[in-house]
Design a protein around this motif. Structure first.
Motif, PDB file in Angstrom:
ATOM      1  N   ARG A  88       0.857  -1.193   0.000  1.00 37.15           N
ATOM      2  CA  ARG A  88       0.000   0.000   0.000  1.00 37.15           C
ATOM      3  C   ARG A  88       0.888   1.236   0.000  1.00 37.15           C
ATOM      4  NH1 ARG A  88      -5.214  -0.902   3.266  1.00 37.15           N
ATOM      5  NH2 ARG A  88      -4.625   1.116   4.065  1.00 37.15           N
ATOM      6  N   ILE A  89       0.786   2.022  -1.062  1.00 33.06           N
ATOM      7  CA  ILE A  89       1.621   3.212  -1.226  1.00 33.06           C
ATOM      8  C   ILE A  89       0.721   4.442  -1.233  1.00 33.06           C
ATOM      9  CG2 ILE A  89       3.286   4.394  -2.695  1.00 33.06           C
ATOM     10  CD1 ILE A  89       4.087   1.572  -3.717  1.00 33.06           C
ATOM     11  N   ALA A  90       0.964   5.334  -0.279  1.00 37.88           N
ATOM     12  CA  ALA A  90       0.108   6.510  -0.108  1.00 37.88           C
ATOM     13  C   ALA A  90       0.868   7.788  -0.423  1.00 37.88           C
ATOM     14  CB  ALA A  90      -0.401   6.569   1.329  1.00 37.88           C
ATOM     15  N   PHE A  91       0.142   8.742  -0.979  1.00 37.08           N
ATOM     16  CA  PHE A  91       0.667  10.073  -1.259  1.00 37.08           C
ATOM     17  C   PHE A  91      -0.104  11.050  -0.389  1.00 37.08           C
ATOM     18  CE2 PHE A  91       1.730   7.483  -4.799  1.00 37.08           C
ATOM     19  CZ  PHE A  91       3.034   7.855  -5.080  1.00 37.08           C
TER      20      PHE A  91
ATOM     21  N   ILE B 287       0.730  11.774  -9.587  1.00 40.00           N
ATOM     22  CA  ILE B 287       1.808  10.809  -9.349  1.00 40.00           C
ATOM     23  C   ILE B 287       1.240   9.419  -9.064  1.00 40.00           C
ATOM     24  CG2 ILE B 287       3.747  10.234  -7.846  1.00 40.00           C
ATOM     25  CD1 ILE B 287       4.121  13.315  -7.490  1.00 40.00           C
ATOM     26  N   ALA B 288       0.198   9.320  -8.249  1.00 37.91           N
ATOM     27  CA  ALA B 288      -0.387   8.015  -7.932  1.00 37.91           C
ATOM     28  C   ALA B 288      -0.903   7.323  -9.199  1.00 37.91           C
ATOM     29  CB  ALA B 288      -1.507   8.171  -6.904  1.00 37.91           C
ATOM     30  N   LYS B 289      -1.593   8.057 -10.043  1.00 40.06           N
ATOM     31  CA  LYS B 289      -2.095   7.477 -11.300  1.00 40.06           C
ATOM     32  C   LYS B 289      -0.947   7.024 -12.196  1.00 40.06           C
ATOM     33  CE  LYS B 289      -6.427   9.985 -12.045  1.00 40.06           C
ATOM     34  NZ  LYS B 289      -7.061  11.014 -12.897  1.00 40.06           N
ATOM     35  N   GLU B 290       0.059   7.875 -12.315  1.00 39.41           N
ATOM     36  CA  GLU B 290       1.197   7.568 -13.180  1.00 39.41           C
ATOM     37  C   GLU B 290       1.941   6.322 -12.704  1.00 39.41           C
ATOM     38  OE1 GLU B 290       4.019   7.603 -16.139  1.00 39.41           O
ATOM     39  OE2 GLU B 290       2.145   8.744 -16.079  1.00 39.41           O
TER      40      GLU B 290
ATOM     41  N   GLU C 267      -3.656  -1.012  -8.599  1.00 38.94           N
ATOM     42  CA  GLU C 267      -4.877  -0.214  -8.657  1.00 38.94           C
ATOM     43  C   GLU C 267      -4.566   1.153  -8.084  1.00 38.94           C
ATOM     44  OE1 GLU C 267      -8.113   0.459 -10.221  1.00 38.94           O
ATOM     45  OE2 GLU C 267      -7.868  -1.706 -10.028  1.00 38.94           O
ATOM     46  N   TYR C 268      -5.240   2.123  -8.629  1.00 36.69           N
ATOM     47  CA  TYR C 268      -5.182   3.490  -8.121  1.00 36.69           C
ATOM     48  C   TYR C 268      -6.523   3.760  -7.468  1.00 36.69           C
ATOM     49  CZ  TYR C 268      -6.283   8.426  -8.489  1.00 36.69           C
ATOM     50  OH  TYR C 268      -6.726   9.692  -8.220  1.00 36.69           O
ATOM     51  N   ILE C 269      -6.498   4.177  -6.208  1.00 38.20           N
ATOM     52  CA  ILE C 269      -7.738   4.505  -5.499  1.00 38.20           C
ATOM     53  C   ILE C 269      -7.794   6.014  -5.334  1.00 38.20           C
ATOM     54  CG2 ILE C 269      -9.049   4.249  -3.365  1.00 38.20           C
ATOM     55  CD1 ILE C 269      -7.912   1.450  -3.123  1.00 38.20           C
ATOM     56  N   ASP C 270      -8.784   6.594  -5.973  1.00 38.35           N
ATOM     57  CA  ASP C 270      -8.910   8.049  -5.949  1.00 38.35           C
ATOM     58  C   ASP C 270      -9.653   8.529  -4.715  1.00 38.35           C
ATOM     59  OD1 ASP C 270     -11.346   7.003  -6.752  1.00 38.35           O
ATOM     60  OD2 ASP C 270     -11.790   8.647  -8.097  1.00 38.35           O
TER      61      ASP C 270
ATOM     62  N   CYS D  90      -5.156  -6.838  -5.549  1.00 36.00           N
ATOM     63  CA  CYS D  90      -3.952  -6.231  -6.118  1.00 36.00           C
ATOM     64  C   CYS D  90      -2.677  -6.659  -5.413  1.00 36.00           C
ATOM     65  CB  CYS D  90      -4.061  -4.711  -6.011  1.00 36.00           C
ATOM     66  SG  CYS D  90      -5.459  -4.048  -6.877  1.00 36.00           S
ATOM     67  N   GLN D  91      -1.565  -6.411  -6.124  1.00 33.85           N
ATOM     68  CA  GLN D  91      -0.253  -6.543  -5.512  1.00 33.85           C
ATOM     69  C   GLN D  91       0.188  -5.199  -4.931  1.00 33.85           C
ATOM     70  OE1 GLN D  91       1.393  -8.046  -9.238  1.00 33.85           O
ATOM     71  NE2 GLN D  91       2.265  -9.751  -8.057  1.00 33.85           N
ATOM     72  N   ILE D  92      -0.113  -4.122  -5.656  1.00 36.07           N
ATOM     73  CA  ILE D  92       0.264  -2.784  -5.226  1.00 36.07           C
ATOM     74  C   ILE D  92      -0.947  -1.871  -5.384  1.00 36.07           C
ATOM     75  CG2 ILE D  92       1.844  -0.843  -5.516  1.00 36.07           C
ATOM     76  CD1 ILE D  92       3.698  -2.750  -7.070  1.00 36.07           C
ATOM     77  N   VAL D  93      -1.235  -1.101  -4.338  1.00 37.47           N
ATOM     78  CA  VAL D  93      -2.322  -0.135  -4.394  1.00 37.47           C
ATOM     79  C   VAL D  93      -1.739   1.253  -4.132  1.00 37.47           C
ATOM     80  CG1 VAL D  93      -4.551   0.558  -3.459  1.00 37.47           C
ATOM     81  CG2 VAL D  93      -3.952  -1.858  -3.537  1.00 37.47           C
ATOM     82  N   PHE D  94      -2.096   2.191  -4.996  1.00 35.82           N
ATOM     83  CA  PHE D  94      -1.642   3.575  -4.881  1.00 35.82           C
ATOM     84  C   PHE D  94      -2.824   4.436  -4.442  1.00 35.82           C
ATOM     85  CE2 PHE D  94       1.109   1.518  -7.943  1.00 35.82           C
ATOM     86  CZ  PHE D  94       2.374   1.936  -7.541  1.00 35.82           C
TER      87      PHE D  94
END
Length: 182
Positions: A6-9, A20-23, A36-39, A77-81
Motif C-alpha cells: 500500500r503506497i500513499a501520497f 503521481i499516484a495514477k502515473e 490499482e489506483y484509489i482516488d 492487487c499486488q500494489i495499491v496507490f
C-alpha cells in the motif's frame, strides 16, 4: 497472491498526489504488476453535492466511502496507490475544529480517529510539500485553498506524531515529483 503493498501520497491540495499516484499505478501495470489506483472519494461527493463539506458528519461519511473503495479494490492487487490516505480526512476534519461544538461532533471525531488508526496502514508514504498556490476548481474552493499551509501542517504533524516513516518530496514541479517518487 503475495502481500499487498500500500503506497500513499499525502500532502495538502494541489501537490501532485493524484497525478503521481495514477502515473505510478500505470507504470507498474506495464511491468505486469496487478495494481490499482484509489482516488479520493471526497472529490466525487463534493462534485455531486455541489457544496463544500459541512462539518464532522460529512467528513465521517467521506472517510467511510474512502474506506469502502479501499476494501473493495485492494484485496485484488499486488500494489495499491492512494492519492488520499485515510489520515487526510482526519486533517480536514481538524481544519474545522471551531465548528466542533457538541458531544455528538466530538464522538464522531473520536470515531474517525479510531477508524484511521485501525485501517490507515501504509507500507510506503510519500509526503508532498506544497510548492504552488492551489486554485479554486469548484472542488477546492477559495476558502479551502486559503488554508493550504494549515492543512499541510496538520498532515505533517499527524505523520510525525504517529512516528510514521515517510519520504519527503519537495521538488517544484509535478514532473520532478514524479521522477523522485519512482
Amino acid at each position: 497472491m503475495n502481500e499487498i503493498k500500500r503506497i500513499a501520497f499525502a500532502g495538502a491540495q494541489d501537490t501532485g498526489k493524484t497525478t503521481i499516484a495514477k502515473e505510478l499505478s500505470s507504470r507498474f501495470k506495464t511491468r505486469n504488476y496487478i495494481t490499482e489506483y484509489i482516488d479520493e472519494a471526497a472529490r466525487f461527493y463534493v462534485g455531486r453535492w455541489r457544496q463544500p463539506i459541512m462539518g464532522v458528519a460529512d467528513q465521517l461519511f467521506l472517510i467511510d466511502k474512502q474506506l469502502d473503495k479501499e476494501q473493495a479494490i485492494a484485496p485484488k492487487c499486488q500494489i495499491v496507490f492512494y492519492d488520499s490516505p485515510l489520515f487526510l480526512g482526519y486533517a480536514y476534519t481538524l481544519l474545522n475544529w471551531n465548528d466542533i461544538k457538541t458531544v455528538r461532533d466530538i464522538d464522531m471525531l473520536v470515531h474517525i480517529y479510531e477508524k484511521i488508526l485501525i485501517n490507515g496502514r501504509y507500507d510506503l508514504i510519500f509526503y508532498l510539500k506544497p510548492f504552488r498556490v492551489p486554485v479554486d476548481d469548484g472542488i477546492r474552493t477559495k476558502a479551502l485553498t486559503s488554508q493550504n499551509s494549515k492543512i499541510d501542517l496538520m498532515i505533517k504533524s499527524y505523520l510525525d506524531l504517529h512516528n510514521l516513516e515517510y519520504v519527503t518530496i519537495d521538488a517544484t514541479t509535478v514532473a520532478e515529483r514524479d521522477r523522485k517518487s519512482t
